[in-house]
Design a protein around this motif. Sequence first.
Motif, PDB file in Angstrom:
ATOM      1  N   GLN A 126      44.497  36.512  51.442  1.00  0.00           N
ATOM      2  CA  GLN A 126      44.616  36.371  52.896  1.00  0.00           C
ATOM      3  C   GLN A 126      43.668  37.328  53.605  1.00  0.00           C
ATOM      4  O   GLN A 126      43.290  38.369  53.050  1.00  0.00           O
ATOM      5  N   ALA A 127      43.320  36.982  54.811  1.00  0.00           N
ATOM      6  CA  ALA A 127      42.472  37.856  55.619  1.00  0.00           C
ATOM      7  C   ALA A 127      43.106  39.240  55.718  1.00  0.00           C
ATOM      8  O   ALA A 127      44.316  39.374  55.896  1.00  0.00           O
ATOM      9  N   GLY A 128      42.263  40.253  55.581  1.00  0.00           N
ATOM     10  CA  GLY A 128      42.744  41.627  55.582  1.00  0.00           C
ATOM     11  C   GLY A 128      43.059  42.162  54.205  1.00  0.00           C
ATOM     12  O   GLY A 128      43.274  43.370  54.030  1.00  0.00           O
ATOM     13  N   GLY A 129      43.071  41.296  53.222  1.00  0.00           N
ATOM     14  CA  GLY A 129      43.381  41.694  51.861  1.00  0.00           C
ATOM     15  C   GLY A 129      42.184  42.236  51.111  1.00  0.00           C
ATOM     16  O   GLY A 129      41.086  42.397  51.678  1.00  0.00           O
ATOM     17  N   SER A 130      42.390  42.493  49.821  1.00  0.00           N
ATOM     18  CA  SER A 130      41.362  43.101  48.987  1.00  0.00           C
ATOM     19  C   SER A 130      41.224  42.355  47.666  1.00  0.00           C
ATOM     20  O   SER A 130      42.177  41.749  47.174  1.00  0.00           O
ATOM     21  N   PHE A 162      25.298  39.029  45.133  1.00  0.00           N
ATOM     22  CA  PHE A 162      24.893  38.091  46.160  1.00  0.00           C
ATOM     23  C   PHE A 162      26.048  37.122  46.371  1.00  0.00           C
ATOM     24  O   PHE A 162      26.982  37.054  45.546  1.00  0.00           O
ATOM     25  N   ARG A 163      25.982  36.373  47.437  1.00  0.00           N
ATOM     26  CA  ARG A 163      27.000  35.345  47.657  1.00  0.00           C
ATOM     27  C   ARG A 163      26.385  34.125  48.307  1.00  0.00           C
ATOM     28  O   ARG A 163      25.346  34.217  48.968  1.00  0.00           O
ATOM     29  N   GLN A 164      27.041  33.009  48.103  1.00  0.00           N
ATOM     30  CA  GLN A 164      26.563  31.756  48.692  1.00  0.00           C
ATOM     31  C   GLN A 164      27.751  30.942  49.160  1.00  0.00           C
ATOM     32  O   GLN A 164      28.610  30.550  48.356  1.00  0.00           O
ATOM     33  N   ALA A 165      27.786  30.719  50.471  1.00  0.00           N
ATOM     34  CA  ALA A 165      28.817  29.886  51.069  1.00  0.00           C
ATOM     35  C   ALA A 165      28.328  28.436  51.097  1.00  0.00           C
ATOM     36  O   ALA A 165      27.120  28.187  51.062  1.00  0.00           O
ATOM     37  N   LEU A 169      39.026  41.910  53.920  1.00  0.00           N
ATOM     38  CA  LEU A 169      38.308  40.640  53.771  1.00  0.00           C
ATOM     39  C   LEU A 169      38.539  39.738  54.976  1.00  0.00           C
ATOM     40  O   LEU A 169      39.618  39.727  55.592  1.00  0.00           O
ATOM     41  N   LYS A 170      37.499  38.979  55.298  1.00  0.00           N
ATOM     42  CA  LYS A 170      37.509  38.052  56.425  1.00  0.00           C
ATOM     43  C   LYS A 170      37.260  36.637  55.915  1.00  0.00           C
ATOM     44  O   LYS A 170      36.622  36.463  54.865  1.00  0.00           O
ATOM     45  N   PRO A 171      37.682  35.637  56.658  1.00  0.00           N
ATOM     46  CA  PRO A 171      37.399  34.256  56.232  1.00  0.00           C
ATOM     47  C   PRO A 171      35.905  34.004  56.001  1.00  0.00           C
ATOM     48  O   PRO A 171      35.544  33.232  55.098  1.00  0.00           O
ATOM     49  N   GLU A 172      35.071  34.670  56.778  1.00  0.00           N
ATOM     50  CA  GLU A 172      33.626  34.470  56.610  1.00  0.00           C
ATOM     51  C   GLU A 172      33.071  35.096  55.338  1.00  0.00           C
ATOM     52  O   GLU A 172      31.900  34.900  55.011  1.00  0.00           O
ATOM     53  N   SER A 186      41.685  33.246  53.235  1.00  0.00           N
ATOM     54  CA  SER A 186      42.376  32.378  54.183  1.00  0.00           C
ATOM     55  C   SER A 186      42.719  33.130  55.454  1.00  0.00           C
ATOM     56  O   SER A 186      42.996  34.329  55.437  1.00  0.00           O
ATOM     57  N   SER A 187      42.717  32.407  56.554  1.00  0.00           N
ATOM     58  CA  SER A 187      42.997  33.042  57.855  1.00  0.00           C
ATOM     59  C   SER A 187      44.483  33.018  58.163  1.00  0.00           C
ATOM     60  O   SER A 187      45.272  32.398  57.488  1.00  0.00           O
TER      61      SER A 187
END
Length: 121
Positions: free
Chosen positions: A12-16, A36-39, A85-88, A120-121
């Motif tokens: 969830q958002a805010g988690g680690s 690196f990351r790829q959305a 962590l954020k949804p983005e 997740s938000s």
Amino acid sequence: VQLQASGGGLVQAGGSLRLSCAASGRTGSSYEMGWFRQAPGKEREFVAGISWSGGSAYYADSVKGRFTISRDGAKNTVYLQMNSLKPEDTAVYYCAASMTTMTMPSSARYWGQGTQVTVSS
């Protein structure tokens, strides 16, 4: 050099989450390591990198203050601790190794398989 990434998941958002990347093969060389990351629908982007000694770390502006990269030389493993962590931040995360500083995907020489991170938000 072979790289094996692990540790992704759903949070969830805010988690680690903490990602790990274990290196094998010619690990005696002085490789910079990075993430690196790829959305979906987006270009692969730099997240964080660390020098072969672990003495120098550098981050993308979007993760500064939230993510921490570290390495354990004895275990040939690099970690990415991701907090707040954020949804983005949702993306497939890839670890990479290079003989030079990595801030662009083109600068990576070796890639691990990706690990999915979903926030997740």
